[in-house]
Write an enzyme that holds these catalytic residues in place. Structure first.
Site, PDB file in Angstrom:
ATOM      1  N   GLU A 107      71.343  54.006  44.595  1.00  0.00           N
ATOM      2  CA  GLU A 107      70.511  53.436  45.661  1.00  0.00           C
ATOM      3  C   GLU A 107      70.823  51.954  45.859  1.00  0.00           C
ATOM      4  OE1 GLU A 107      66.700  51.034  45.730  1.00  0.00           O
ATOM      5  OE2 GLU A 107      66.193  52.962  44.795  1.00  0.00           O
ATOM      6  N   HIS A 110      69.106  55.673  40.651  1.00  0.00           N
ATOM      7  CA  HIS A 110      68.617  54.355  41.061  1.00  0.00           C
ATOM      8  C   HIS A 110      69.786  53.389  41.260  1.00  0.00           C
ATOM      9  CE1 HIS A 110      65.971  50.638  40.022  1.00  0.00           C
ATOM     10  NE2 HIS A 110      66.084  50.798  41.316  1.00  0.00           N
ATOM     11  N   GLU A 150      66.201  44.267  35.557  1.00  0.00           N
ATOM     12  CA  GLU A 150      65.008  45.052  35.882  1.00  0.00           C
ATOM     13  C   GLU A 150      64.534  45.843  34.666  1.00  0.00           C
ATOM     14  OE1 GLU A 150      65.665  47.541  39.237  1.00  0.00           O
ATOM     15  OE2 GLU A 150      65.735  45.868  40.671  1.00  0.00           O
TER      16      GLU A 150
END
Length: 799
Positions: free
Chosen positions: A66, A63, A144
């Site tokens: 990305e 992630h 997050e």
């Protein structure tokens, strides 16, 4: 839907061309969807690597990578990269990291797609991976992670997967945070680059393109993309251990009002999607209808949670009527239905499923079509599903279940020889309805229902908007009563959505216009019998809850309205059709005559804040601070709208860069133009895991104060690029119709789109500076919608 009023209208062909597939010389697999009806082109790159493929030592690395890929390359720095380019040309762009795949996707006008693909390929092949970028982006993932750890829905998902066998990666931590991503160490840097080299190469990727271009042009774009991607032979993904000790096996998980029945199996995805389609069907005689009838449940959603290397998790999620409902009783009904389904003849359901999937391909937009990787349901899939159900040792059905009926909107309606009769009449009574009745109703309908000629009528798509005005509050719980209708319409290619805004209740029908008369007639019948029901929607992310509440906050309502009951007797309605051929308009007028309420033109009154700054507090049940700032234009004039749209266009990138990338105040940071009941304004949104509302307000105030200096000296305002976004021939029907609907509410002329384009082209740097000053001084007022009170006097807002 009443069979006595079937409306005959040409239906679109049920078939849709299958995509073309090829493999380039470098091993890149390509899927091409040539669909002439599309207005835009979309690209999706699927990398066969996800969070479960990252090294165990560094959870979240996939992630993290990305995120890093969007931070610019040597050729295309951040301000010139894919995200900025797509935003400048009115497209959409995003990425998603899942368990075993990572997707990157965008949608753009056809003329810009080659430039978008070039940027996408370059960022996948040649990322900078600079250390300072990594340090900043790690803080974004930390934010997050904090939000994820506090989000009830996310934690329920974690708890749900605790039934999986120990040692399976579904049980592991993959979110990524400050502790799991030691970017300062050489070992991590080596691991990051090794992961990129192994998986971000041609043999590990699939490119999917969808657009109106001929196949040869799409293929040429694919070849240009493939020339930039690093060639490779592919890197095998390690197969995971068993999901459970034996398969198939099921387990139960109860959390609050949700009962999850999870089945671990090895059935193909297409077989499970087929089963989910009929499990989720809300028609009478099905599982959901029986749960509701017995007062055990209010909603049901079956979905495939996970599918990889022959492993699958099927989740059947039942929303219980009350916490503590007997799970055994609910599961007994589930098993009874599954037993009934297992021994039923699926021939007609297979035909229906084929129609459904073909229709979805026919009506999907470019991006949805490019992301659609569903294979056709095969005989082998059906055999595998039978094997799965047999292995569950289901009991013989005791309940009198019924298979779902055919979706009435997936087939041409049967011609009704008695069309035009009043309900209860026979052909002997034809003509008994008086001319006076027809003229009276016709005059009112003409005033209430108008049709715009702003869009061409040579496509299969159109839109119909209906707005009811109530003397007190508008209904807010009719979604449940319309669930079956809206689901049938959606499957057939027509999105039916409802929205409550103060005293207004709004229905929109967007999609295949051939379906509209029949769906509208069914809607009229449903509304006369509908009852408000409690909202069972799962809690949303705080910022999404605020977005849902924003229209009502901007409307003029009173607290006393909350206790009034629903009544159609005094409700008034009006509507607008967009992009509809004359034959369809006539049928819609006939169907609209049966709608409840009084058809009449409704004078629109835009709420004038007179420069006030108003604070709206909305409960989101979240600990993180979330805030929206909606700033209406000073006037409804097209000159103001054009200047503010251009300002929003110019500000979007710097706002994101300043608050999210540089200052890292939150992970949900965005800005853009928003239209609410015809009122145009500039919207800013922030959700932060570590700042208070007052601190977010201070950051917003500081950014707005710097706006005049930020845009000072701009010679290229981006007028041409922004104006092109409103060209009728490149706007998808849904977006164009939405713009025309708001223009209708605002009282703009029928050539609104062309006039708006010209005003945008005519904007000058002084116009932009003037708009920035008006924004700073709240000339049009400010609506601040937040999940808490305003506690200081740092910003003079009124409650």
């Amino acid at each position: 839907m009443s069979a006595s009023h079937a409306l005959e209208v040409p239906m679109p062909a049920p078939a849709y061309p299958h995509p073309a597939t090829l493999t380039l010389a470098n091993g890149l697999r390509v899927t091409l969807h040539a669909a002439p009806h599309l207005k835009r082109c979309a690209a999706v790159v699927r990398v066969a690597a996800g969070s479960h493929d990252a090294p165990l030592a560094w959870p979240g690395l996939a992630h993290f990578l990305e995120h890093l890929l969007f931070l610019g390359t040597e050729r295309f720095p951040t301000g010139e990269g894919l995200m900025t380019y797509v935003q400048q040309h009115g497209g959409q762009v995003n990425a998603s990291t899942r368990e075993r795949t990572t997707e990157f996707f965008f949608e753009l006008p056809v003329s810009n797609v080659a430039q978008g693909l070039e940027r996408l390929a370059d960022m996948l092949a040649r990322p900078r991976l600079a250390l300072d970028d990594q340090l900043r982006e790690r803080e974004v993932l930390q934010a997050e992670f904090v939000a994820w750890s506090q989000d009830a829905k996310a934690q329920q998902q974690v708890a749900l997967l605790e039934g999986v066998a120990n040692g399976h990666p579904l049980r592991d931590f993959h979110a990524g945070n400050r502790d799991s991503l030691p970017v300062e160490t050489e070992a991590f840097q080596q691991g990051l680059r090794t992961f990129h080299a192994q998986f971000y190469q041609s043999g590990q990727m699939t490119l999917s393109l969808a657009g109106p271009q001929p196949l040869d042009q799409l293929q040429a774009l694919a070849h240009r993309f493939g020339e930039i991607i690093i060639p490779g032979s592919g890197h095998p993904q390690v197969a995971p251990p068993a999901l459970m000790q034996s398969q198939p096996q099921a387990y139960r998980h109860v959390a609050g009002q949700h009962l999850h029945h999870v089945i671990a199996c090895n059935a193909p995805r297409e077989a499970l999607e087929f089963l989910c389609t009929w499990l989720n069907n809300p028609a009478p005689g099905g599982l959901l209808a029986e749960l509701q009838a017995q007062g055990l449940g209010t909603a049901l959603h079956a979905s495939v949670l996970y599918h990889f290397a022959g492993q699958a998790l099927l989740d059947i999620d039942v929303t219980l009527s009350q916490p503590g409902e007997p799970a055994a009783q609910v599961e007994a009904l589930l098993h009874d239905w599954l037993g009934f389904f297992a021994h039923s003849d699926w021939t007609s359901l297979r035909e229906e499923f084929t129609r459904l999937t073909a229709r979805q391909r026919q009506v999907q937009g470019a991006l949805a079509l490019a992301r659609n990787d569903r294979e056709a349901l095969s005989d082998q899939d059906i055999t595998a599903l039978h094997t799965l159900l047999d292995s569950l040792h289901l009991p013989c059905a005791r309940h009198l279940w019924q298979l779902p009926p055919h979706n009435p909107f997936l087939r041409p309606p049967v011609k009704d020889q008695r069309a035009g009769l009043i309900r209860g009449q026979t052909s002997a009574h034809r003509g008994l309805r008086t001319f006076a009745q027809d003229r009276s109703r016709g005059r009112r309908d003409a005033a209430a229902l108008t049709f715009s000629q702003a869009l061409p009528i040579d496509s299969q798509e159109g839109a119909l908007y209906l707005n009811w005005r109530f003397d007190s509050r508008a209904p807010s719980g009719l979604e449940g009563a319309l669930h079956e209708l809206s689901e049938n319409a959606r499957q057939a290619g027509l999105e039916l959505t409802v929205e409550t805004i103060g005293h207004d209740w709004r229905v929109s029908l967007v999609g295949l216009h051939a379906l509209m008369p029949t769906v509208l007639e069914a809607l009229a019948q449903n509304l006369t019998q509908a009852q408000e029901t409690p909202d069972t929607t799962p809690p949303l992310l705080a910022i999404r809850t605020l977005l849902k509440a924003l229209p009502t906050c901007c409307a003029e309502t009173t607290a006393a309205d909350a206790n009034n009951t629903l009544s159609w007797n005094t409700a008034r309605w009006h509507g607008l059709g967009v992009g509809l051929p004359p034959a369809c308009e006539a049928l819609i007028k006939t169907a609209a005559a049966r709608l409840p309420g009084q058809p009449t033109s409704i004078e629109r009154h835009t709420r004038d804040l007179k420069g006030q700054r108003v604070w709206h507090e909305v409960n989101t049940d979240a600990s993180e601070a979330a805030l929206l700032l909606f700033c209406p234009t000073p006037s409804p004039s097209l000159a103001d709208e054009a200047a503010w749209r251009l300002l929003a266009h110019r500000v979007q990138g710097p706002f994101y860069q300043r608050l999210r990338v540089e200052q890292q105040i939150g992970y949900a940071v965005f800005s853009g133009i928003r239209q609410i009941s015809g009122q145009t304004g500039l919207l800013f949104g922030v959700q932060s895991p570590h700042l208070s509302l007052d601190e977010i307000v201070q950051h917003l105030h500081s950014f707005l104060a710097q706006l005049p200096g930020l845009i000072e000296g701009d010679t290229d305002l981006g007028n041409a690029a922004l104006a092109q976004q409103f060209a009728v021939d490149t706007l998808p029907t849904a977006q164009a119709a939405q713009l025309i609907w708001h223009a209708h509410l605002a009282g703009h002329p029928s050539d609104y789109l062309a006039l708006l384009q010209q005003h945008i082209r005519d904007c000058t740097p002084p116009d932009l500076q003037h708009a920035a000053q008006q924004l700073n001084h709240a000339v049009g007022g400010w609506h601040c919608v937040a999940n808490g009170p305003h506690t200081t006097n740092a910003w003079p807002l009124k409650n």
